[in-house]
Design a protein around this motif. Structure first.
Motif, PDB file in Angstrom:
ATOM      1  N   GLY A  43       0.613  -1.240   0.121  1.00  0.00           N
ATOM      2  CA  GLY A  43      -0.055   0.023  -0.057  1.00  0.00           C
ATOM      3  C   GLY A  43       0.782   1.187   0.120  1.00  0.00           C
ATOM      4  O   GLY A  43       0.246   2.448  -0.119  1.00  0.00           O
ATOM      5  N   GLU A  44       2.190   1.130   0.188  1.00  0.00           N
ATOM      6  CA  GLU A  44       2.824   2.425   0.262  1.00  0.00           C
ATOM      7  C   GLU A  44       3.217   2.732  -1.179  1.00  0.00           C
ATOM      8  O   GLU A  44       3.224   2.144  -2.264  1.00  0.00           O
ATOM      9  N   THR A  45       3.492   4.091  -1.253  1.00  0.00           N
ATOM     10  CA  THR A  45       3.992   4.726  -2.673  1.00  0.00           C
ATOM     11  C   THR A  45       5.042   5.630  -2.506  1.00  0.00           C
ATOM     12  O   THR A  45       5.367   6.185  -1.505  1.00  0.00           O
ATOM     13  N   LEU A  46       5.732   5.572  -3.578  1.00  0.00           N
ATOM     14  CA  LEU A  46       6.915   6.441  -3.640  1.00  0.00           C
ATOM     15  C   LEU A  46       6.675   7.852  -3.960  1.00  0.00           C
ATOM     16  O   LEU A  46       7.368   8.668  -3.830  1.00  0.00           O
ATOM     17  N   SER A  47       5.468   8.239  -4.535  1.00  0.00           N
ATOM     18  CA  SER A  47       5.061   9.486  -5.059  1.00  0.00           C
ATOM     19  C   SER A  47       3.726   9.426  -4.878  1.00  0.00           C
ATOM     20  O   SER A  47       2.901   8.682  -4.823  1.00  0.00           O
ATOM     21  N   PHE A  48       3.182  10.644  -5.061  1.00  0.00           N
ATOM     22  CA  PHE A  48       1.680  10.944  -4.782  1.00  0.00           C
ATOM     23  C   PHE A  48       1.414  12.411  -5.804  1.00  0.00           C
ATOM     24  O   PHE A  48       2.184  13.200  -5.914  1.00  0.00           O
ATOM     25  N   LYS A  49       0.232  12.243  -6.360  1.00  0.00           N
ATOM     26  CA  LYS A  49      -0.413  13.382  -7.297  1.00  0.00           C
ATOM     27  C   LYS A  49      -1.921  13.082  -6.815  1.00  0.00           C
ATOM     28  O   LYS A  49      -2.536  12.119  -7.275  1.00  0.00           O
ATOM     29  N   PRO A  50      -2.470  14.169  -6.215  1.00  0.00           N
ATOM     30  CA  PRO A  50      -3.906  13.988  -5.783  1.00  0.00           C
ATOM     31  C   PRO A  50      -4.733  14.101  -7.067  1.00  0.00           C
ATOM     32  O   PRO A  50      -4.525  14.753  -7.852  1.00  0.00           O
ATOM     33  N   ASN A  51      -5.982  13.247  -6.987  1.00  0.00           N
ATOM     34  CA  ASN A  51      -6.874  13.631  -8.131  1.00  0.00           C
ATOM     35  C   ASN A  51      -7.912  14.692  -7.774  1.00  0.00           C
ATOM     36  O   ASN A  51      -8.539  14.675  -6.920  1.00  0.00           O
ATOM     37  N   LEU A  52      -7.501  15.879  -8.485  1.00  0.00           N
ATOM     38  CA  LEU A  52      -8.485  17.072  -8.287  1.00  0.00           C
ATOM     39  C   LEU A  52      -9.543  17.137  -9.125  1.00  0.00           C
ATOM     40  O   LEU A  52     -10.175  18.623  -8.934  1.00  0.00           O
ATOM     41  N   GLU A  53     -10.226  16.245  -9.730  1.00  0.00           N
ATOM     42  CA  GLU A  53     -11.311  16.300 -10.564  1.00  0.00           C
ATOM     43  C   GLU A  53     -12.551  16.488  -9.885  1.00  0.00           C
ATOM     44  O   GLU A  53     -13.312  17.494 -10.241  1.00  0.00           O
ATOM     45  N   LYS A  54     -12.797  16.160  -8.746  1.00  0.00           N
ATOM     46  CA  LYS A  54     -13.989  16.584  -8.028  1.00  0.00           C
ATOM     47  C   LYS A  54     -13.970  17.783  -7.591  1.00  0.00           C
ATOM     48  O   LYS A  54     -14.879  18.538  -7.614  1.00  0.00           O
ATOM     49  N   LEU A  55     -12.771  18.194  -6.927  1.00  0.00           N
ATOM     50  CA  LEU A  55     -12.739  19.570  -6.439  1.00  0.00           C
ATOM     51  C   LEU A  55     -13.022  20.553  -7.752  1.00  0.00           C
ATOM     52  O   LEU A  55     -13.844  21.650  -7.344  1.00  0.00           O
ATOM     53  N   HIS A  56     -12.310  20.283  -8.896  1.00  0.00           N
ATOM     54  CA  HIS A  56     -12.773  21.027  -9.793  1.00  0.00           C
ATOM     55  C   HIS A  56     -14.250  21.072 -10.169  1.00  0.00           C
ATOM     56  O   HIS A  56     -15.007  22.015 -10.599  1.00  0.00           O
ATOM     57  N   ARG A  57     -14.728  19.859 -10.634  1.00  0.00           N
ATOM     58  CA  ARG A  57     -16.255  19.608 -10.830  1.00  0.00           C
ATOM     59  C   ARG A  57     -17.353  20.421 -10.113  1.00  0.00           C
ATOM     60  O   ARG A  57     -18.062  20.990 -10.311  1.00  0.00           O
TER      61      ARG A  57
END
Length: 86
Positions: A43-57
């Motif tokens: 479950g760990e990740t080396l990097s991240f980038k949030p999904n901002l689609e809902k925020l924008h929509r």
């Protein structure tokens, strides 16, 4: 309002490695850190980038501040507030 009962991811459109984020914050705070790498767990990740689609929509909002600038502003804000308490 439009945002009632919603949870939103906040962040930057930039893909960020966790190690780079830690190093950047440590540098801003004047800390010397040695990042000790351990084997990754499920479950760990080396990097991240949030999904901002809902925020924008729903809120029609998109980030306008680059990640490095936002981190600097956050560190400055936090440092100012915590130094006032001492």
């Amino acid at each position: 309002p439009r945002a009632s009962r919603h949870t939103f991811n906040m962040g930057s459109y930039e893909n960020v490695r966790v190690e780079d984020l830690v190093s950047h914050l440590a540098s801003m705070l004047g800390f010397d850190v040695d990042i000790e790498k351990a084997p990754m767990r499920a479950g760990e990740t080396l990097s991240f980038k949030p999904n901002l689609e809902k925020l924008h929509r729903i809120l029609e909002y998109s980030p306008r501040v680059p990640l490095a600038d936002g981190l600097r502003k956050t560190v400055d804000w936090y440092t100012k507030r915590t130094s006032q308490r001492m």
